[in-house]
Design a protein around this motif. Sequence first.
Motif, mmCIF file in Angstrom:
data_model
loop_
_atom_site.group_PDB
_atom_site.id
_atom_site.type_symbol
_atom_site.label_atom_id
_atom_site.label_comp_id
_atom_site.label_asym_id
_atom_site.label_seq_id
_atom_site.Cartn_x
_atom_site.Cartn_y
_atom_site.Cartn_z
ATOM 1 N N GLY A 1 -18.742 61.269 26.922
ATOM 2 C CA GLY A 1 -19.560 62.412 27.335
ATOM 3 C C GLY A 1 -20.366 62.164 28.598
ATOM 4 N N LYS A 2 -19.926 61.183 29.384
ATOM 5 C CA LYS A 2 -20.674 60.884 30.615
ATOM 6 C C LYS A 2 -20.239 61.761 31.793
ATOM 7 C CE LYS A 2 -21.538 56.025 29.527
ATOM 8 N NZ LYS A 2 -21.004 54.662 29.707
ATOM 9 N N GLY A 3 -19.057 62.311 31.694
ATOM 10 C CA GLY A 3 -18.585 63.108 32.824
ATOM 11 C C GLY A 3 -17.324 63.873 32.468
ATOM 12 N N ILE A 4 -16.719 64.420 33.498
ATOM 13 C CA ILE A 4 -15.558 65.286 33.306
ATOM 14 C C ILE A 4 -14.570 64.971 34.432
ATOM 15 C CG2 ILE A 4 -16.615 67.173 34.627
ATOM 16 C CD1 ILE A 4 -15.411 69.085 32.589
ATOM 17 N N SER A 5 -13.285 65.093 34.130
ATOM 18 C CA SER A 5 -12.291 64.855 35.181
ATOM 19 C C SER A 5 -11.175 65.887 35.071
ATOM 20 C CB SER A 5 -11.727 63.436 35.094
ATOM 21 O OG SER A 5 -10.894 63.313 33.970
ATOM 22 N N ALA A 6 -10.308 65.893 36.059
ATOM 23 C CA ALA A 6 -9.174 66.826 36.058
ATOM 24 C C ALA A 6 -8.014 66.194 36.800
ATOM 25 C CB ALA A 6 -9.564 68.145 36.708
ATOM 26 N N ILE A 7 -6.815 66.569 36.401
ATOM 27 C CA ILE A 7 -5.606 66.116 37.078
ATOM 28 C C ILE A 7 -4.744 67.350 37.332
ATOM 29 C CG2 ILE A 7 -4.561 65.513 34.836
ATOM 30 C CD1 ILE A 7 -3.059 63.286 36.345
ATOM 31 N N ALA A 8 -4.156 67.416 38.531
ATOM 32 C CA ALA A 8 -3.408 68.622 38.896
ATOM 33 C C ALA A 8 -2.105 68.270 39.598
ATOM 34 C CB ALA A 8 -4.258 69.507 39.816
ATOM 35 N N THR A 9 -1.142 69.157 39.447
ATOM 36 C CA THR A 9 0.081 69.057 40.245
ATOM 37 C C THR A 9 0.307 70.384 40.947
ATOM 38 O OG1 THR A 9 1.412 69.716 38.355
ATOM 39 C CG2 THR A 9 1.267 67.357 38.779
ATOM 40 N N ALA A 10 0.981 70.318 42.090
ATOM 41 C CA ALA A 10 1.289 71.532 42.839
ATOM 42 C C ALA A 10 2.714 71.430 43.340
ATOM 43 C CB ALA A 10 0.335 71.680 44.027
ATOM 44 N N LEU A 11 3.431 72.543 43.313
ATOM 45 C CA LEU A 11 4.790 72.592 43.830
ATOM 46 C C LEU A 11 4.834 73.545 45.020
ATOM 47 C CD1 LEU A 11 7.616 71.435 42.997
ATOM 48 C CD2 LEU A 11 8.089 73.715 42.107
ATOM 49 N N LEU A 12 5.331 73.034 46.143
ATOM 50 C CA LEU A 12 5.412 73.847 47.354
ATOM 51 C C LEU A 12 6.872 74.062 47.745
ATOM 52 C CD1 LEU A 12 2.699 72.151 49.638
ATOM 53 C CD2 LEU A 12 2.417 73.949 47.918
ATOM 54 N N ILE A 13 7.148 75.192 48.351
ATOM 55 C CA ILE A 13 8.497 75.473 48.866
ATOM 56 C C ILE A 13 8.354 75.790 50.345
ATOM 57 C CG2 ILE A 13 10.457 77.061 48.770
ATOM 58 C CD1 ILE A 13 9.875 77.477 45.840
ATOM 59 N N LYS A 14 9.210 75.175 51.152
ATOM 60 C CA LYS A 14 9.178 75.465 52.585
ATOM 61 C C LYS A 14 9.522 76.936 52.763
ATOM 62 C CE LYS A 14 8.691 73.376 56.648
ATOM 63 N NZ LYS A 14 7.732 72.323 56.984
ATOM 64 N N ALA A 15 8.617 77.673 53.355
ATOM 65 C CA ALA A 15 8.818 79.128 53.442
ATOM 66 C C ALA A 15 9.882 79.461 54.481
ATOM 67 C CB ALA A 15 7.511 79.813 53.780
ATOM 68 N N VAL B 1 0.955 75.929 40.386
ATOM 69 C CA VAL B 1 -0.058 74.890 40.294
ATOM 70 C C VAL B 1 -0.400 74.713 38.814
ATOM 71 C CG1 VAL B 1 -2.531 74.558 40.646
ATOM 72 C CG2 VAL B 1 -1.094 75.200 42.576
ATOM 73 N N SER B 2 -0.604 73.460 38.413
ATOM 74 C CA SER B 2 -0.966 73.194 37.023
ATOM 75 C C SER B 2 -2.143 72.224 37.026
ATOM 76 C CB SER B 2 0.248 72.583 36.321
ATOM 77 O OG SER B 2 -0.089 72.202 35.020
ATOM 78 N N VAL B 3 -3.151 72.489 36.215
ATOM 79 C CA VAL B 3 -4.303 71.593 36.168
ATOM 80 C C VAL B 3 -4.700 71.325 34.726
ATOM 81 C CG1 VAL B 3 -6.025 73.457 36.417
ATOM 82 C CG2 VAL B 3 -6.629 71.117 37.083
ATOM 83 N N GLN B 4 -5.048 70.071 34.438
ATOM 84 C CA GLN B 4 -5.544 69.716 33.109
ATOM 85 C C GLN B 4 -6.957 69.160 33.250
ATOM 86 O OE1 GLN B 4 -3.799 66.419 30.808
ATOM 87 N NE2 GLN B 4 -3.886 67.774 29.030
ATOM 88 N N ILE B 5 -7.880 69.727 32.486
ATOM 89 C CA ILE B 5 -9.273 69.287 32.518
ATOM 90 C C ILE B 5 -9.491 68.310 31.360
ATOM 91 C CG2 ILE B 5 -11.669 70.076 32.246
ATOM 92 C CD1 ILE B 5 -10.476 72.833 33.425
ATOM 93 N N VAL B 6 -10.127 67.187 31.650
ATOM 94 C CA VAL B 6 -10.333 66.144 30.630
ATOM 95 C C VAL B 6 -11.832 65.968 30.393
ATOM 96 C CG1 VAL B 6 -9.792 63.764 29.975
ATOM 97 C CG2 VAL B 6 -8.288 64.977 31.579
ATOM 98 N N GLY B 7 -12.287 66.236 29.178
ATOM 99 C CA GLY B 7 -13.708 66.072 28.890
ATOM 100 C C GLY B 7 -14.082 66.716 27.561
ATOM 101 N N ASN B 8 -15.300 66.405 27.069
ATOM 102 C CA ASN B 8 -15.745 66.949 25.786
ATOM 103 C C ASN B 8 -16.292 68.367 25.920
ATOM 104 O OD1 ASN B 8 -15.099 64.448 24.872
ATOM 105 N ND2 ASN B 8 -17.214 63.700 24.738
#
Length: 381
Positions: free
Chosen positions: A367-381, A320-327
């Motif tokens: 500076g009004k708020g904060i956001s985040a974008i994420a990706t996830a990689l799944l493998i069929k178990a 999983v990878s996440v990037q947080i966007v904000g001041n």
Amino acid sequence: MAELVTLIIPAGGSGDRLGAKIPKALVQLGGVTLIERAVNALSEVADHIIVAAPQGYEDQFSSLLADSAVVVTGGASRNESVKAALAYVNESSKFVLVHDAARPLASADLARRIIKELLNGERAVIPGLKVADTIKKVSLDGYVKKTPNRAKLRAIQTPQGFTRKALIQAHEQKFDFEITDDAGLLEELGIPVKVILGEEAAMKITTPADMSRALNILLGDARDIRVGIGTDAHAFSSDPSRPMWLAGLLWQDVIGVDGHSDGDVAAHAICDALLAASQSGDLGAIFGTSDPKYAGASGVMLLDEVKKIVVAKGYAISNVSVQIVGNKPKIGTRRVEATNALSAALGGVPVSVSATTTDGLGFTGEGKGISAIATALLIKA
Ligand code: CTP
Ligand code: MG
């Protein structure tokens, strides 16, 4: 099995047709060299393993294979390499299997079926598959001489199994034409060679296209990988007592964001990425912003719930990878802590956390708020 079995692996070729800059047996398939795969695949059926390495590569082979095999110097042809290894076979071995390093995915089960026939009294046993193409014998000047009945043709693989005595006798012969497998030598002596059913996985790697085919066989269902994306955004609260939860951590000195839950945008973005990758909808649809059960729900708790949904659908989370966007808050100093908190919430899967500002642009830049974008990689178990 009481009878001793020695496995010879001719690995002395250069792999010209594959075109790697190193000997073919040292090329990696899915991160592991062909020679290691060939040795590991069949080691459980062999009492001794002898590997013929290309001249000059003996030390490299020895350090790769450690105690699992004896490494000898191969010869100028496959036949010469097998012969070189044969000189090291102990007399206590009743049977010898010869197996190409270029067939790294052959199974121990196939080897066991070969040995079973030898125990039943056969002197030479080889695996073969029916051929799909019509095969013609062609003259040197390019004219068809004969079309053998396809039903009687087999494409021959390795491991090939022999009694040690028959194999030694076969290799004492000299020919002025090339014989490309060991069974061919025994055929010249008139020794019956039994063909048993081979297997797809025992395919030979010759060209780069064979590498992709082998990778497909190796990965099998693991090829069922899914990627998902998720984002989330919240406005900073006007309530100075509102706590700031982000990436599973409480951030003192920063006023929190408004929202039905704890407003952890990083956790929420990851949840949506996981739900998207597993085609399970999204956070709003599953947990509902009106559901009082989730009022003030922590991001970590939601991650745990989402992980259960994904696992129940038969997926393992690869990363999983996440990037947080904000001041603010400044992530850098607590990045390790944040990574560990999110990873723990997902049962220890690899997580990476990054952060950026938007150069004064947009609601995050202002500076009004904060956001985040994420990706996830799944493998069929
Ligand atoms: N082999 C060997 N000694 C040689 C030549 C080949 O031990 N002098 C081995 C190869 O390492 C391989 C097997 O015999 O495990 C089958 O040969 P092949 O697939 O033809 O491999 P290469 O000879 O390495 O490939 P190429 O013919 O494309 O150069
Ligand atoms: Mg060759």
